[in-house]
Enzyme design. Structure first.
Site, short mmCIF file in Angstrom:
data_model
loop_
_atom_site.label_atom_id
_atom_site.label_comp_id
_atom_site.label_asym_id
_atom_site.label_seq_id
_atom_site.Cartn_x
_atom_site.Cartn_y
_atom_site.Cartn_z
N ASP A 1 20.05 0.03 -2.61
CA ASP A 1 18.78 0.42 -1.99
C ASP A 1 18.95 1.70 -1.19
OD1 ASP A 1 17.60 -1.85 -2.99
OD2 ASP A 1 17.68 -2.97 -1.11
N ARG A 2 17.87 2.39 -1.00
CA ARG A 2 17.89 3.64 -0.23
C ARG A 2 18.57 3.45 1.13
NH1 ARG A 2 12.70 7.53 0.49
NH2 ARG A 2 13.73 9.25 1.55
#
Length: 303
Positions: A138-139
């Site tokens: 995930d970012r």
């Protein structure tokens, strides 16, 4: 036409007389798709340096080589961005991804991704390599990320992941103090039909298993070591929230206050360890990334 470094198999005595096709599929474990691609190139499949049909029979001592064409990531804009390299050889790149960085360009995010920086780094060294992340983070998640440099390596690590033989461990700081020293969350996950970007635990979801172990109990939080048996989107975040202990800083699955809970502006999750078998050398590899400064500082606050 340019090729990557060949992947080599020397035919042992027990394979004497075997069809080349069988060597490629059963011994070198090429997928049907990759094998079809290699047949179309001049130097894709050779025996003792000579191009051969896959129907020929090999002899003990023959040198079978597979070469894949070099490829560019033409759709990725090279950018001079820092890349924290943990390990690199002619087949693999392992990096420590910082939080706040997207792995691959997406609609609306064509620049300032990990891919932009990696492609620039390779181009500066005169390399033509297509950016192929084997998995995603995930970012807001930091940590170890594997990038394959050719289709063969991507295929083999992906198969190890599907087989559940890849070791993936995360460090997570969650709300509250867990009573159990260790445990397993076995709860199916799927998209929320009312909000496609949001995942939920539901009986009709995909099998999802997360193992956790308490590393340290703090005043109002717990530091966990988490190992994934499956790899669903947002799995750790969803499972920890399902337990009643959401990740600190997780505005999506945590509390309303979590948007401001972590000064780093992200959830407290770090991919700390990744282990698998090297697709070419067949040696076991383990890569680790220490806790980043923002999570270390957060731990100090809770202590």
């Amino acid at each position: 036409m340019s090729y990557y470094e060949p992947i080599t198999y020397i035919v042992p005595a027990e394979d004497d007389g075997l069809e080349l096709k069988s060597v490629l599929r059963r011994r070198m474990a090429l997928s049907r798709k990759l094998l079809s691609r290699l047949k179309l190139t001049e130097e894709g499949i050779t025996v003792n340096g000579v191009r051969r049909y896959t129907s020929v029979r090999v002899k003990a001592g023959d040198v079978v080589e597979v070469r894949m064409e070099e490829e560019d990531s033409e759709d990725i804009l090279p950018q001079d961005l820092p890349v924290d390299v943990i390990f690199e050889d002619e087949h693999l790149l392992i990096v420590n991804k910082p939080a706040g960085i997207i792995v691959h360009p997406t609609t609306g995010h064509w620049s300032n991704t990990l891919a932009n920086g990696v492609v620039h780094m390779w181009q500066q060294r005169g390399l033509r390599i297509r950016f192929r992340p084997v998995h995603r983070l995930d970012r807001e998640t930091s940590g170890v990320l594997a990038i394959a440099k050719n289709p063969y390596v991507h295929q083999h690590i992906s198969e190890q992941m599907k087989a559940g033989t890849v070791e993936k461990e995360y460090a997570a700081l969650v709300h509250g103090r867990l009573k159990q020293d260790a445990g397993t969350v076995d709860a199916p996950i799927d998209r929320n039909p009312d909000s496609p970007h949001y995942r939920i635990v539901t009986p009709s979801g995909y099998p999802s298993v997360t193992h956790y172990r308490v590393v340290e109990r703090l005043k109002a939080a717990t530091l966990l070591a988490i190992r994934l048996e499956t790899g669903r989107t947002h799995q750790i975040r969803v499972h920890m929230a399902h337990l009643g202990h959401p990740l600190i800083g997780d505005a999506m699955y945590g509390t309303a206050e979590d948007r401001e809970a972590f000064p780093g502006g992200r959830h407290a999750l770090h991919a700390s360890r990744l282990g698998f078998i090297h697709p070419v050398s067949r040696t076991p590899l383990v890569f680790e990334a220490p806790l980043p400064a923002d999570m270390t500082a957060l731990l100090s606050r809770f202590r």
